[in-house]
Design a protein around this motif. Structure first.
Motif, PDB file in Angstrom:
ATOM      1  N   PRO A  63     -10.931  20.307  -6.384  1.00 49.61           N
ATOM      2  CA  PRO A  63     -11.013  19.086  -6.386  1.00 49.61           C
ATOM      3  C   PRO A  63      -9.663  18.174  -6.836  1.00 49.61           C
ATOM      4  N   PHE A  64      -8.352  18.834  -6.180  1.00 53.36           N
ATOM      5  CA  PHE A  64      -7.132  18.429  -6.442  1.00 53.36           C
ATOM      6  C   PHE A  64      -6.684  17.613  -5.026  1.00 53.36           C
ATOM      7  N   TYR A  65      -7.644  17.307  -4.189  1.00 48.38           N
ATOM      8  CA  TYR A  65      -7.144  16.590  -3.055  1.00 48.38           C
ATOM      9  C   TYR A  65      -7.145  15.258  -3.172  1.00 48.38           C
ATOM     10  N   PHE A  66      -7.693  14.577  -4.365  1.00 47.72           N
ATOM     11  CA  PHE A  66      -7.730  13.187  -4.181  1.00 47.72           C
ATOM     12  C   PHE A  66      -6.730  12.236  -4.070  1.00 47.72           C
ATOM     13  N   TRP A  67      -5.538  12.854  -3.783  1.00 47.09           N
ATOM     14  CA  TRP A  67      -4.550  11.947  -3.649  1.00 47.09           C
ATOM     15  C   TRP A  67      -4.264  11.964  -1.971  1.00 47.09           C
ATOM     16  N   ALA A  68      -4.910  13.053  -1.287  1.00 48.12           N
ATOM     17  CA  ALA A  68      -4.559  13.002   0.211  1.00 48.12           C
ATOM     18  C   ALA A  68      -4.872  11.828   0.982  1.00 48.12           C
ATOM     19  N   PHE A  75     -16.402   8.239  -5.981  1.00 47.02           N
ATOM     20  CA  PHE A  75     -15.184   8.910  -6.776  1.00 47.02           C
ATOM     21  C   PHE A  75     -14.000   8.323  -6.434  1.00 47.02           C
ATOM     22  N   HIS A  76     -13.737   7.955  -5.166  1.00 46.05           N
ATOM     23  CA  HIS A  76     -12.614   7.630  -4.749  1.00 46.05           C
ATOM     24  C   HIS A  76     -12.487   5.999  -4.617  1.00 46.05           C
ATOM     25  N   ASN A  77     -12.329   5.543  -5.908  1.00 44.14           N
ATOM     26  CA  ASN A  77     -12.337   4.159  -6.254  1.00 44.14           C
ATOM     27  C   ASN A  77     -10.983   3.653  -6.223  1.00 44.14           C
ATOM     28  N   GLY A  78     -10.031   4.416  -5.954  1.00 41.97           N
ATOM     29  CA  GLY A  78      -8.873   3.903  -5.854  1.00 41.97           C
ATOM     30  C   GLY A  78      -7.996   3.941  -7.171  1.00 41.97           C
ATOM     31  N   VAL A  79      -8.507   4.091  -8.278  1.00 41.64           N
ATOM     32  CA  VAL A  79      -7.874   3.873  -9.422  1.00 41.64           C
ATOM     33  C   VAL A  79      -7.299   5.420  -9.829  1.00 41.64           C
ATOM     34  N   VAL A  80      -5.782   5.424 -10.102  1.00 42.58           N
ATOM     35  CA  VAL A  80      -5.222   6.553 -10.327  1.00 42.58           C
ATOM     36  C   VAL A  80      -5.548   7.479 -11.338  1.00 42.58           C
ATOM     37  N   GLU A  86       0.809  -1.274  -0.049  1.00 39.73           N
ATOM     38  CA  GLU A  86       0.029  -0.020  -0.025  1.00 39.73           C
ATOM     39  C   GLU A  86       0.958   1.305  -0.110  1.00 39.73           C
ATOM     40  N   GLY A  87       2.009   1.073   0.660  1.00 44.02           N
ATOM     41  CA  GLY A  87       2.728   2.470   0.798  1.00 44.02           C
ATOM     42  C   GLY A  87       3.486   2.686  -0.676  1.00 44.02           C
ATOM     43  N   ALA A  88       3.777   1.617  -1.231  1.00 45.88           N
ATOM     44  CA  ALA A  88       4.159   1.957  -2.572  1.00 45.88           C
ATOM     45  C   ALA A  88       3.102   2.473  -3.479  1.00 45.88           C
ATOM     46  N   GLU A  89       1.923   2.008  -3.490  1.00 47.28           N
ATOM     47  CA  GLU A  89       0.748   2.290  -4.471  1.00 47.28           C
ATOM     48  C   GLU A  89       0.621   3.769  -3.795  1.00 47.28           C
ATOM     49  N   GLY A  90       0.414   4.166  -2.658  1.00 54.27           N
ATOM     50  CA  GLY A  90       0.153   5.412  -2.253  1.00 54.27           C
ATOM     51  C   GLY A  90       1.299   6.510  -2.906  1.00 54.27           C
TER      52      GLY A  90
END
Lengths: 99, 462, 610, 157
Positions: free
Chosen positions: B207-212, C584-589, B143-147
């Motif tokens: 809407p730029f927060y999705f990574w957080a 929307f947060h389906n985890g797919v980048v 998960e760490g790598a994925e994140g």
């Protein structure tokens, strides 16, 4: 050499890069698409620099290239780590983190 | 002595070198301690740092205040890291971790004092790129790598936008320096829009927060604690400067309306998304998004008071949010999962930790008598003075929603019975000490907020 | 005047002791005695303060947050007639309830008992803080603290899911009001730059003043359970009964009324708002009373009655008669606390709240019955008990507004009816549950009730004192009384309606519930009369079923499914929107990167100037 | 319009499409090289120094890294190439039009001129000195970061 044509090409490269980033599955393909994005931006910056005689934009493009290379180096290291840990190279298969 | 104005920067650079040497000599844990100590010294040196400009970097009270917040975040994170690294058997990478964190810190500190676009871009990237690597440091966790990968992709895509935006901003004035001169007006709205994409990523704005949430959930927790405060503070605070020194004097007053719009959406989305979360780090990630919405309300005021209030807001946020994350780190080190079920009955396992958590949650929720109440109140005052009543109203309404999920966490910790079967070890004393200290600041600061408010207002120089 | 420090801080000291010294808290009884001792000190000082009070307005004030660019915030305390009387009421009821709790909570484990008294100490302190506050911000802070204690105590038996849910509902509803309060404060502060009462009272009428006070009123609606924010109060009965007596009858729910009375010198400049307050108060009084008609749970009957009485008080505020409102607050605190404690005594003996499972308690619980009867008569407005005087004043004050006045008059009848319905169901007739062996409550519970009963009986004679004290309060000199000359028939009509209510409760209810032969035996002459008017009796029953029951059912339906439903829907919808956003947060980048693109498109849209 | 210029633009556009459409990542990388070199030629008329940097350093550097990475991972292609291409296409088109409409508002340039190398160098080392210093830190940080990520942790699975 036409100002508008160059900007059109720049937008084209950027949009293609956006398509790649949103729709390619392979992580390396995503990286290549990001390179397209940066190349589109650099082209725009240089076009501005050339057209308006704005050396600031050219300087920024110069820095942009160096930053891109640094980014790619870190990105590829992370990609290799992902492959080593999960065995997956498709970005859309990495969805342990969601919600 | 103009160089003296960069004293903290020099000290962090020196710490970087020293940390590198210690790490090279095969003592990564010592390197971590050296980094923490160096950060602390740099933090203290701010007391004697004068105003001044050197090498195109200028330092004033506002910059020093912001640098203090960044240094505080870094020192707290570095102090909490050794036990965390030991528990997750990452000690061999402790030196790298310390170095990357110091590089980021340096990027943030430089970003605060830059006055030209070229340096702004590079400092911004220096604040980003080491973090991508640092997020991937726990190499036992897929998960760490994925994140980290998501973090990197998000950051790179938005920095492409930022690069174009910065380029356009230099074209507006025809010079690399921040300046309100307008030579080519047509570049200004486009430049600002693109700039906001890059900053939006950095501060995790809608809407730029999705990574957080993904990065927060997977990265090492002390790093997340740092990540949740420092880059956001740096991003917002420099954005304030850009708005005040460049955009507004250049006559693009609608920029404030854009920010107000972003503020409203960010508050709404962050709070609503935090509501159904069960993973504490994700919950704090979304609540962090909501908090950025509140700070953006002060930003949208566009006044010196607004700037002072956001300095204050980040100071409060430093203690409440980092405290909460360090508390989560302590929970993880007890062998509990950082979810609502995992922290059930925490009060019985560690009363000190649970009560400190309560203080942080109350502060984040803005309950009277704790620090967070004042920061919210003052942001509302600043927004109200600028006539942004819709934002004030929305913020007050959403504060109710926020209280709901914060108090839900408190309920699990204090009231619900333990659920996890396996015995939990005691939390590490060092981390608990840090957490309790932060809680102390949050509670006592709530009684005498003027100690922080006044310096913040003075630093904003309104 | 220094006594007020003791009034205010004695409970705080005991709270601090209990909170910071786990050994003491977990010991149970010693913790209880600590808290009771503190509140006793507070009560004695309040009495001393009351007798020392010289009729002036005393204020202490410190600068709390000196701000560079905002006006400074000050804190302080205000000792005037209003706060002196209110503090006396709070300390008195708190003392009675804390003593009573020793008996009522005797089966709690020590640690839990300690926790209970810790909350109580904090509550008493915060309530007194609210009473002595000299500005709106400080009042708001104590207001929130009082609310927090209320949630903690409603959810005291947190292992009961209904208690946890009720605490949550109280939280949501009152928070909704508090948002209004906070916004009101923000409006006032942003516009005028101060929040202290003396400056607010000196303001001229203005739009900002109206908006600010409207916000404060919305907050008061939440706390004082005004329609449609009343829905939390009946559910709040999940808490221990002494808590209901103290917080949800006598003090905290009255805080909204208290605040409105306190702000009267400013409110007089906003006649439109006062009109709204009057109407909502009257509607609340009427609706809550109709809802009480069909309730089976004895505590909930009292809860509806509390809502109804708060409606009276607010109506008086709306009629610009702060004196009547405060006087009713004063008497209501005693008789309603008494009723709750008596109901608690019954529940303690029967282990149920259902009135239809009680009956015939008059014999085993003689003292409780007498005490309950005193409370019920006071509430029904029977002279010479206190409720008669205060209710009368409110009726007189509202007589100029026909519709609210009529609603309040009808409510007088309804109030007497449902109270005596409860009384007859509980105490008269045969025990409906032969399994139970009720016994009288211990002395430690009866004594506090006795004190309250005496006060409930005689408090009405202090009307002139209360009014005089109010006239010695900040800003009240300038206030003209809302009372003009009104027809003399109002008290008689009120009294008549009250008597009629009691009679109808006895006729209609007793007949319908008890076995006829027993009714014959007990009340032969009257039943004979009734029998001769058999037809009318049936019409009454029919009317009862068609009329009151339908109204009550409809109102209950509206309450449960519409008002309640809206609140539940908003909660549900908020969660659902959150969950929908989560998708929307389906985890797919690649998909979440769309966020960046969408954000850019929005900004680009702005940048092109649309 | 100059036919060589037009040809170059069309070629670069096609190569960009090739990057995002080709199945194999290797082939995508070659297309990227093509696009980068093509852009490099376009730079000739604007700023010769950039042309050199682009063709010699950038293209070479990036491509070497990419090809190394693909070979180390051993996964040059996947069974399916695209993830939700329609979504990407719509978004890309919108971005394209947004960029065009943003640039359409720009004023016509006075007279475009090739940027001389010495003028640029003098400007860059005067105005960009600080950025350049920070850039050196950034490159160092990226180097550390990449190495730290690539390093084995010890005892990992």
């Amino acid at each position: 050499m036409s100002f508008r044509a160059l900007l059109f090409l720049s937008a084209w490269m950027f949009a293609t890069g956006i398509f790649g980033v949103l729709s390619r599955r392979h992580v390396v393909a995503l990286l290549l698409s990001i390179e397209l994005l940066f190349n589109g931006v650099n082209l725009a910056l240089l076009t501005f620099a050339w057209a308006y005689g704005a050396l600031s934009a050219a300087s920024l493009a110069f820095l942009g290239i160096a930053v891109t290379v640094a980014e790619v180096a870190v990105g590829l290291a992370i990609f290799l780590l992902v492959v080593r840990l999960t065995g997956k190279a498709a970005a859309d298969e990495l969805k342990q983190l969601a919600g | 002595m103009q160089t003296a104005s960069l004293l903290p920067v020099w000290l962090v650079l020196a710490t970087l070198g020293l940390t590198f040497l210690v790490d090279l000599s095969g003592r990564p844990r010592t390197a971590l301690r050296v980094a923490a100590l160096g950060g602390l010294v740099a933090l203290l040196s701010l007391i004697w740092t004068p105003d001044g400009a050197f090498l195109g970097l200028s330092v004033d009270a506002y910059v020093r205040f912001a640098q203090a917040v960044l240094l505080g975040a870094a020192v707290l994170a570095l102090l909490a890291s050794p036990p965390y690294m030991r528990h997750f058997r990452m000690e061999r990478l402790a030196g790298d971790y310390a170095l990357l964190l110091l590089f980021t810190l340096l990027g943030g500190m430089l970003l605060m004092s830059v006055r030209d676009w070229l340096a702004l871009f590079v400092a911004f990237e220096l604040l980003s790129i080491p973090l991508y690597a640092a997020a991937a440091l726990n190499k036992r966790s897929p998960e760490g790598a994925e994140g980290a990968l998501k973090f990197f992709l998000f950051g790179s895509v938005s920095s492409a936008f930022l690069l174009l935006g910065v380029g356009m901003m230099t074209l507006v004035s025809g010079s690399t320096a921040f300046s309100s001169v307008v030579v080519r007006e047509a570049f200004l709205p486009a430049g600002l829009a693109l700039l906001l994409v890059g900053f939006g990523f950095k501060v995790a704005m809608f809407p730029f927060y999705f990574w957080a949430p993904d990065v927060y959930e997977s990265a090492p927790t002390p790093l997340v604690a740092f990540l949740s405060v420092a880059p956001k503070a740096a991003g917002i605070l420099i954005l304030f400067r850009i708005l005040q020194e460049v955009v507004l004097p250049a006559g693009l007053s609608s920029a404030l309306a854009w920010v107000a719009f972003a503020s409203a959406l960010t508050m709404v989305v962050g709070n609503l998304l935090a509501l159904p979360q069960t993973h504490l780090k994700r919950l704090l990630a979304y609540s962090g998004v909501a908090h950025i919405g509140y700070v953006l309300a002060a930003l949208a005021a566009g006044t010196a008071e607004g700037a002072g209030m956001s300095l204050f807001y980040f100071t409060v946020y430093l203690f409440s949010n980092m405290g909460a994350f360090l508390g989560v780190a302590a929970v993880e080190m007890m062998g509990l999962s950082p979810t609502l079920e995992g922290v059930a009955g925490l009060y019985r396992r560690s009363p000190a930790l649970a009560m400190s958590f309560l203080a942080f949650l109350l502060s984040l929720g803005g309950i009277p008598f704790v620090l967070g109440f004042w920061s919210k109140l003052f942001v509302f005052f600043a927004a109200a003075q600028a006539g942004l009543w819709v934002l004030v109203f929305l913020g007050a309404l959403l504060a109710v929603v926020a209280l709901f999920y914060y108090l839900n966490v408190a309920r699990w910790m204090l009231i619900v019975e333990e659920m996890q079967e396996e015995p939990a070890g005691p939390p590490p004393a060092a981390v608990v000490a840090l957490v309790v200290m932060a809680a102390f600041v949050v509670v006592v600061g709530g009684l005498v907020p003027q100690v922080l408010v006044q310096p913040a207002l003075l630093a904003a120089g309104g | 005047m220094k006594a007020f420090y003791l009034v205010l801080f004695a409970p705080f000291v005991s709270f601090a002791l209990l909170a910071l010294w786990p050994g003491l808290r977990r010991s149970g009884k010693p913790a209880a005695w600590t808290s009771i001792a503190a509140v006793a000190v507070s009560l004695l000082s309040a009495i001393a303060l009351f007798f020392q009070y010289d009729g002036g307005v005393h204020e202490v004030r410190w600068v709390w947050i000196p701000l560079a660019h905002f006006p400074s915030l000050t804190v302080g305390f205000l000792v005037d007639g209003l706060s002196v009387v209110m503090a006396l009421v709070v300390a008195l009821v708190a003392f009675a309830v804390q003593v009573y709790s020793l008996g009522y909570m005797s089966e709690e484990p020590p640690a839990s008992l300690g926790r209970y008294y810790t909350y109580h100490s904090l509550f008493t302190f915060s309530m007194l803080g609210l009473v002595f506050a000299n500005n709106l911000l400080e009042a708001y802070i104590f207001w929130e603290l009082v609310g927090a204690c209320s949630y903690l105590l409603i959810g005291f038996w947190f292992y009961k899911p209904s208690a946890a849910r009720a605490a949550l509902k109280a939280f949501w509803t009152t928070r909704l009001g508090d948002v209004g309060f906070a916004l009101g404060i923000a409006v006032l502060f942003a516009h005028f730059g101060f929040l202290s009462y003396d400056k607010l009272f000196a303001l001229e009428p203005s739009h900002a003043l109206f908006l600010g006070l409207l916000g404060v009123y919305v907050g008061a609606m939440g706390k004082s359970a005004q329609f449609p924010l009343h829905i939390w109060l009946p559910d709040a009965m999940e808490g221990p009964t002494p808590v209901s007596a103290l917080i949800h009858a006598a003090t905290m729910v009255a805080a909204g009324v208290f605040l409105m009375v306190r702000l009267m010198p400013a409110l007089q400049h906003t006649p439109e708002l006062l009109h709204l307050v009057l109407w909502i108060g009257a509607i609340t009084a009427f609706l809550a009373a109709t809802m009480a008609l069909v309730e089976r749970d004895i505590k909930r009957v009292l809860a509806f009655s509390t809502i109804s009485q708060l409606g009276y008080m607010m109506a008086a505020v709306g009629a610009l008669s702060a004196g009547a409102a405060f006087f009713h607050l004063f008497t209501h605190a005693f008789f309603k606390a008494l009723l709750f404690l008596a109901a608690g005594s019954v529940i303690h003996a029967m282990h149920t709240n259902d009135m239809f499972a009680m009956g015939g308690l008059a014999r085993p619980m003689r003292w409780t019955m007498i005490l309950f009867l005193v409370g019920a008569l006071a509430l029904a407005g029977m002279p010479p008990l206190s409720g008669y005087f205060s209710k009368d004043e409110i009726l007189v004050a509202t007589a100029h507004a026909p519709v609210p006045f009529a609603l309040l008059m009808i409510t007088v009848f309804l109030t007497a009816f449902y109270m005596f319905r409860a009384f007859f169901l509980t105490f008269t007739g045969e025990p409906r549950n032969p399994e139970s062996h009720p016994h009288e409550s211990p002395v430690v519970m009866l004594w506090p009730m006795g004190v309250l009963a005496i006060l409930a009986a005689v408090a009405g004679f202090f009307g002139s004192t209360v009014h005089e004290m109010l006239n010695h309060s900040l800003g009240f000199e300038s206030l003209h009384s809302g009372e003009e000359h009104h027809p003399a028939w109002i008290p008689y009509l009120g009294l008549g309606l009250g008597l009629l209510g009691i009679l109808v409760a006895w006729m209609g209810y007793a007949r319908r519930i008890f076995r006829p032969e027993r009714v014959y035996a007990a009340f032969y002459p009257l039943a004979k009369v009734l029998e001769e008017r058999y037809f009318i009796d049936h019409i009454f029953l029919l009317l009862y079923w068609l009329g009151y029951n339908t109204v009550a059912t409809v109102v209950g339906f509206v309450d449960r499914y519409i008002v309640d439903g809206v609140v539940n829907f908003v909660t549900w919808a908020t969660f659902e929107v959150g969950k929908a956003l989560r998708r929307f947060h389906n985890g797919v980048v690649q998909d979440i990167l769309l966020g960046v693109v969408v954000g850019f498109l929005i900004l680009a849209f702005f940048a092109t100037g649309f | 319009m100059n036919p060589v210029f037009t040809l170059l633009v069309v070629l670069v556009m096609a190569a960009s499409l090739g990057v995002v459409l080709s199945r194999s990542v290797f082939r995508a990388a070659y297309f990227l090289a093509f696009a980068l070199v093509g852009t490099g030629f376009l730079y000739l008329g604007m700023s010769p120094i950039f042309s050199a940097v682009q063709i010699l350093l950038y293209t070479g550097g990036v491509l070497t890294l990419v090809i190394f990475a693909v070979m180390l991972s051993g996964k040059p292609e996947l069974s399916t190439v695209f993830h939700r291409p329609a979504q990407g296409l719509i978004a890309a088109l919108l971005v394209f039009f947004a960029l065009l409409s943003l640039t359409a508002r720009l004023p016509e340039p006075p007279e475009p001129r090739t940027i001389p190398v010495d003028v640029f160098a003098a400007y860059f080392f005067r105005e960009g000195a600080l950025a350049f210093e920070i850039l050196s830190l950034l490159l160092l940080a990226a180097l550390f970061g990449a190495l730290a990520v690539a390093r084995k942790q010890g005892g990992e699975g």
